[in-house]
Design a protein around this motif. Structure first.
Motif, mmCIF file in Angstrom:
data_model
loop_
_atom_site.group_PDB
_atom_site.id
_atom_site.type_symbol
_atom_site.label_atom_id
_atom_site.label_comp_id
_atom_site.label_asym_id
_atom_site.label_seq_id
_atom_site.Cartn_x
_atom_site.Cartn_y
_atom_site.Cartn_z
ATOM 1 N N SER A 1 -15.417 -76.552 79.453
ATOM 2 C CA SER A 1 -15.276 -75.247 78.790
ATOM 3 C C SER A 1 -13.817 -74.808 78.693
ATOM 4 O O SER A 1 -13.412 -74.222 77.686
ATOM 5 N N PHE A 2 -13.011 -75.076 79.731
ATOM 6 C CA PHE A 2 -11.599 -74.657 79.682
ATOM 7 C C PHE A 2 -10.850 -75.402 78.587
ATOM 8 O O PHE A 2 -9.960 -74.852 77.949
ATOM 9 N N PHE A 3 -11.205 -76.637 78.349
ATOM 10 C CA PHE A 3 -10.560 -77.419 77.289
ATOM 11 C C PHE A 3 -11.001 -76.912 75.919
ATOM 12 O O PHE A 3 -10.186 -76.809 75.000
ATOM 13 N N GLN A 4 -12.284 -76.574 75.772
ATOM 14 C CA GLN A 4 -12.795 -76.053 74.499
ATOM 15 C C GLN A 4 -12.176 -74.693 74.185
ATOM 16 O O GLN A 4 -11.836 -74.415 73.032
ATOM 17 N N ASN A 5 -12.011 -73.849 75.196
ATOM 18 C CA ASN A 5 -11.381 -72.539 74.977
ATOM 19 C C ASN A 5 -9.932 -72.700 74.526
ATOM 20 O O ASN A 5 -9.480 -72.010 73.600
ATOM 21 N N ALA A 6 -9.202 -73.593 75.181
ATOM 22 C CA ALA A 6 -7.806 -73.807 74.812
ATOM 23 C C ALA A 6 -7.694 -74.387 73.410
ATOM 24 O O ALA A 6 -6.847 -73.971 72.617
ATOM 25 N N THR A 7 -8.557 -75.329 73.087
ATOM 26 C CA THR A 7 -8.544 -75.929 71.754
ATOM 27 C C THR A 7 -8.890 -74.902 70.686
ATOM 28 O O THR A 7 -8.257 -74.840 69.632
ATOM 29 N N GLU A 8 -9.894 -74.081 70.962
ATOM 30 C CA GLU A 8 -10.295 -73.050 70.005
ATOM 31 C C GLU A 8 -9.183 -72.020 69.794
ATOM 32 O O GLU A 8 -8.914 -71.606 68.665
ATOM 33 N N ALA A 9 -8.512 -71.610 70.874
ATOM 34 C CA ALA A 9 -7.404 -70.648 70.755
ATOM 35 C C ALA A 9 -6.257 -71.247 69.953
ATOM 36 O O ALA A 9 -5.659 -70.577 69.104
ATOM 37 N N LEU A 14 -6.390 -73.728 67.660
ATOM 38 C CA LEU A 14 -6.779 -73.864 66.248
ATOM 39 C C LEU A 14 -6.845 -72.517 65.552
ATOM 40 O O LEU A 14 -6.490 -72.392 64.382
ATOM 41 N N SER A 15 -7.294 -71.485 66.277
ATOM 42 C CA SER A 15 -7.336 -70.134 65.699
ATOM 43 C C SER A 15 -5.933 -69.632 65.386
ATOM 44 O O SER A 15 -5.685 -69.072 64.312
ATOM 45 N N ARG A 16 -5.016 -69.850 66.299
ATOM 46 C CA ARG A 16 -3.618 -69.445 66.084
ATOM 47 C C ARG A 16 -3.007 -70.208 64.917
ATOM 48 O O ARG A 16 -2.321 -69.638 64.082
ATOM 49 N N PHE A 17 -3.251 -71.493 64.865
ATOM 50 C CA PHE A 17 -2.724 -72.332 63.793
ATOM 51 C C PHE A 17 -3.271 -71.892 62.429
ATOM 52 O O PHE A 17 -2.532 -71.773 61.457
ATOM 53 N N THR A 18 -4.571 -71.612 62.366
ATOM 54 C CA THR A 18 -5.204 -71.195 61.113
ATOM 55 C C THR A 18 -4.695 -69.829 60.662
ATOM 56 O O THR A 18 -4.375 -69.631 59.486
#
Length: 177
Positions: free
Chosen positions: A12-20, A22-26
């Protein structure tokens, strides 16, 4: 490494970091207008705006250093952009249209020459110059040289690029009989 990445991607910690990330990048891409806004307007558009905004600039400019923070502090008592915020417009404003454009073309010409040399090294399976070039093409032609730290990093990457393009000296074999 692939297995470790596959296992970590389920945490979950890896998914949260990845999602944050990608959200910032988008959101940054949408704000800047995508690739066209980032490269076209910000990077290449800086030269066009520098050239079109110099109609009132004196032939020899306003003086070297006027566009820096120190020059601004000495001349106006506060830190503000007296000439321009972008590097190429600042160069033209400080040095005048003729000398400012010459300096800009020297910086761009250096980058073009180094890019071709890095490509030659890449075709010879030497990847270091090509990797350094990605940073050099951002810092050298349009880096903010009015700020000492940015000037230092531009000088450092240019020196590293030149050093990475040198060939290793041939070793002499001395035969003794």
């Amino acid at each position: 490494m692939v297995i470790a990445l596959a296992v970590l991607s389920q945490a979950s910690f890896f998914q949260n970091a990845t999602e944050a990330f990608l959200s910032r990048f988008t959101s940054a891409s949408e704000t800047e207008g995508g690739l066209e806004g980032t490269i076209g307007n910000r990077y290449l558009g800086g030269m066009i705006s520098a050239l079109t905004g110099t109609s009132n600039t004196p032939f020899f400019g306003y003086g070297i250093g006027m566009g820096t923070n120190v020059g601004s502090m000495l001349l106006s008592g506060g830190t503000q952009f007296l000439i321009a915020e972008e590097e190429w417009a600042r160069l033209i404003g400080e040095m005048g249209p003729l000398f400012g454009i010459i300096v800009i073309f020297l910086r761009v010409g250096f980058c073009i020459k180094v890019a071709f040399a890095c490509y030659e090294k890449l075709s010879a399976s030497d990847f270091l110059p090509w990797i350094l070039l990605s940073n050099g093409l951002l810092l050298i032609p349009q880096g903010q040289w009015a700020q000492p730290t940015a000037l230092g990093f531009s000088t450092l990457i240019a020196g590293l690029l030149i050093a990475s393009l040198r060939s290793a000296p041939l070793k002499r074999v001395v035969r003794t009989s």
